[in-house]
Every structure is written in structure tokens, then in C-alpha cells.
Design an enzyme around this catalytic site. Sequence first.
Site: not given
Length: 681
Positions: A553, A625, A635
Site C-alpha cells: 500500500h 510498501h 514483532r
Amino acid sequence: MDRNFSPAAIFSVVLLTVALSPSTAFLEPYDLLYDNAVQAFYNNDYPNVVRYMEGALSSYREVRQTKVRCRLRCQDQHPFDATFSELRFPDVVLRRAACMNTCIEEILGSQSLHKVSEDVVQDFHRRIPYNYLQLAYKKLKQPHKAAAAAHTYFQANPEHVEMSQNLEQYKDLQGVEEDHFVDREARPHQRSFAGAVSLYDKGEHEAAIVLFEGALREYYQADSECRALCQWPQKFEGHDYLLYRYSLYELVSDHFTQVLHCEHECIRDLATRPGRLSPMENFLPLHYDYLQFAYFHVDRLEEALQCSLTYLLFHEEEESMMDNVEYYREELGHDGKPREDAAWYLRRHKQELELLLIGSNTMGVEFTEGNYWSSTGRREDSNRIPSGTDGWMEYVPISEKKNISALSPQQFKEGGPLLFDKVQLVQDSAALNGTQRVLLDDVISEEECSDLRDLAHAVTKAGDGYRGKMSPHTPNEKFEGATVLKTLQYSYEGRVPMRSARMFYDISERARQIIESYFLLNSTLHFSYTHLVCRTAITGQQDHRNDLSHPIHADNCLLDPEANECWKEPPAYTYRDYSALLYLNGDFEGGEFIFTEMDAKTVTASVKPKCGRMVGFSSGGENPHGVKAVTSGQRCAVALWFTLDPLFRELERLQADEVIQALDTQSVWGPGLNINPKDEL
């Protein structure tokens, strides 16, 4: 009052009456079934995923069709007639309303049961249920059904790289045939048109005529249904109806103007493929264009003349079509008439435009009358036979869409000071194969990473920052987040150390200063949104996984990979100018940050997260990205978006600034301090 009914109208009423006869079992709300399916998915209960999700899709379609049928039936039963009077109008409106309420509740049950949140509605529009279904069918070893679900999802989400890969895998599986790849949500008029064009290009003109004529009937039916769905509550942006001071007629005018806007947009909606931003150019007139040539090829000149004259209703002075009309007239020795269905359709379209201009002036809203039947970009062949374009001709939309995908490198600067001694430049734009990109290390220390991870575990909440959705981008990961103001509130309540909350605030400010300085911005960079976010791989759902943690996006525009464009328009956050991600750990599998080309497929750079590493970039279409799947572990990162426009500064950040200022001036936190976080965007 006496009325004359045609046999066709009587037959239509009979059919509707049968279709709308009361049922003893009311329909289950599709949002409830959808929620049950999602919960079953997270419980690895795949048979119930299929059961509930297929039920939700069926319920969704039935609710839509019931509304359409009821509206059309009640419209026929209570028409506005020629003997219109001041009392006749509210009489008809009230009777229609009562008719529709009764009709719908006879079939669906109480309408309150079927009030669905906007988020769920959008999930169904985006075909999210089919993503769950393809995974469930895959687990149940039903690849042919998985292939159909995957294909259906991909039609509305063509930028979804992982689904494209899934489809390629399904093609190689034994027992999966080409005809299993069907779009379960295909719109009949678009499917028939595409099939007709394919037959025409093969020279099968008789068969093409049948499909083109069918496509026209389906188009006009779809138009009627689309308009029926506009006859429901409208959104009045900019109006607070608790403080509304207008008269009855102004209020009614506002509502009907909104309805007219909705109905007028049906033209655009019917010509727009799923997952596309722009309608197909010249869509409805093109049916008649193809038909006149198809009829010509089979020597049916009467019909060819009629279709040519019909096309001229849309484009009155197109010379090549006028030449065709003259040719047919000479061959036949007489004139003809355009089709009445198109003539009636255009008369209504013209009336809508006139009413919209009046209504928009009444509401103080600017309305531009555009040409929905633009012939821009038409092929100029000497004989004007439609070319083999598979029918999907792109259309120049009325509302100008700003293309920001071709920004020149000369407009950008970079290479400014990093401000803090320990911060290291790892890669610049050239090394990252793009524009306005930077990768930095040692932005924060190991100790600061550890403290922020501890803070995240204490304050982040599943779905925070994602409209409450625990898995907003993929069903295989759980997302948890928190804002700066929320952490300050928790510290005020004694739930986390004040030192940790203050550290989050200070580190985000450090990141802002670095981005502003490195990209040599000559105006202040303001916070647009700041989010401490962790994404965790869900155990048991990682086998053979090939989706992304966050699909490709851009941050301030709508990425359109097929058109190689990025459209700077809502619902994108068009005011965002720069973005940054500050990573807190690297002890997980997967989760690499990637830049791609505008096609959302070609990876141009990949970044492996680790403590203290930060990637920064401009937020536009020059920097598509995404994030690769996190397949094991958790994460965590601080996600930051910035704007150069002070009007779009983050409200929560301004409130946090006030809290920090109070702390810095040794103010005492007391009952007078009102920390009230707004709902997450």
C-alpha cells in the site's frame, strides 16, 4: 383512483407477491454469522468457518434483495401521480415507508436485528469473507472450492500478492480445473458484456448478439436495483441534526438531494469492476456500438440502424456513427427509431441532473454536471469496428483524481544531519532503489527497546488503532497497539511507570526530528498519528502460509497497481507526508519490511527489523510498501506518520503535549487533569 395496468405489470406484481410471502423462520443477521465464522477460524474449527461464513454471505445477499424487492413493490403500490397536492406528497411518503417496513419485517424479522456496523459492511464490499473461506476450504482439503473463493477475493483485491500466489498454487493442484476459478460475486451485466465482447472478437456474431442483448437487460435491472438501495437513510456530512434549524421543506430537500446523488452515482457504480477505482469508459453506449456492428455482420440492418440511432442518443454528433446511420438508411430505404428503453433512461438521467443542480444550490453544495458517457480515448479506425479490448475500456472520471505517482526526484532533498551522535546512516534512497527513503541504525538503545517492549506488553490492546479488529490485515496474526496519550493515562493510573510513558513520548519526538532534518524539510513536520504496535504470529496458522502481514500500500493515496497509479483521494490519509517505523526487536521469523514498484509485486528493497533500526520515507505513491508475514514470535515497533499541514496535527499528541508540559513545570496531577483519549482512527 382508477389506474390502468398492463399485463406485464400485473404479472410482475404477482411474482413479487409470491417472492415476498411471509416466512415463519426469519433470517439470521449476517454480521452475527460473520462473527461466528471468524471466531471459529481462530479456534481452528474449519467446518464451522465454512458453515457460518457461507451462511453470512447468503444472509447478506438476501437482505440486499429483500430491500430491493420491497422498495420496488411499495413504489409501485404507492406512486406519485399527476394529481399531486401538498397533502398528497406526505401521504405517499408515509404509505411507502409503512409498506417497506411491513414488507421487510415479514421476511427478515425486526429490522433492528439487521443493523450492521460500517466496518462489517466494508468487509463484505471488500469480499473479506472469501479470504477466510479459501483458507478454510484449503484446510478441509476441498481445493476446488478454495480456488473459487480465492478467485472471488482476488477480483476485488487485485493488489493482493499472496492471493495471486495462492491462485497459481491452486492451478497446479490435482482435481482443480479451469472452470473452478469462478467469481462467485460476479455482476451479471458485466459478466455477460465481457463474454459478448469475447465472442464478437472471435467473429461469433450471432452468439455475441444474444449475450449483448442479455447484458443490456441485466444492466437496466441492476440500475433499478441500485436506485432502490438509495431509498434508505442518507449521510449528511457537516450537519448536526440535534441543532438543525431548517424548515420541513429544506430538510426534505436535503434528503432527496442526497438520494438523487446516490442514484446518479449508480451510472458509475454499474460500470466499475470490483477492486477498481475508475469506471469502464463509455460502458452503456458501448453495448449499442457493438450491437450495431454485430447486426451488420449478420445482415440484420433494421436492428443495426436502431442500435446506431440509440448510440447517438448518448453522443449526438459523433460523425462516424452518423455516417453509419446514413449508410443503413440508404440500404433500407427508410429511417428508424432509437430504442425506447435507452430513450427513457436518458430522459430520467437528464431530469436527475436538473434536480441535482437545484438541490445542490439549495444545500449550498457545488455540483458539477459531467459527461458520464465520455468518449475520450475511443479507437479511431476507418470502419469504426470496435477493437479487441476485452471490453474493459478505461474511463476518465468526473471528479479529477490527482496522480502523484510520477513525482520528480528534483522535488526532493535528503542527506541532512542526523542530529544525534549514535545514529548511523545505513542506506539512502539510492541504496534502497527508490526516492525519499532512508534506513538508520542505533536510533534508540537496547535498554530503550527493552523498556518500550515491556510498555507494549502492559498497555497495548488487541485491535487498538485498527477499529477494534484484532486481525485487520491477515487472519494469521494478532495486532495490538497503543497511543502516546493512552500510555500517559496508564501511567497516571499507576498501571505503568511514568518513566516508560515519558520515554515513548520522547523517543517519538526524537524520530520526528531526525526525519525532518534528514529530508531537509524547510517547514515543521507535525505528528499525524503515533502508534506503539506489536503483531504476533498465531500458533497453528502458519503452515504453508504465503500472505503478507500488511499488504502492499501507500500511506497517503490509493494504490492502483493495474493502472500503475496512486490516487490521492479519500479514504486514503491524503494529508500524510512522511512515515517512519522504529523497530524494537528482531527475535522473530519473517516480518521483513519491503518496498515495491507501483505494480505491488516487484520488490525493490527489503529491511530486516532489529532493535534501534528505523526506516523513513515519503508517504506517497513513490513508496509502495508492505510487511512480510510474521510466521513465528512477536514483532514490535513504533509506527509514526507525519504531516506538513498543521491543520491535520494529531489531536491526542496535542493533549499529550499538554500533559508533558504540566510535568515539566512540576504541576501536580490532580482531579482537574482530564485525560480523555479519543476513539482510535
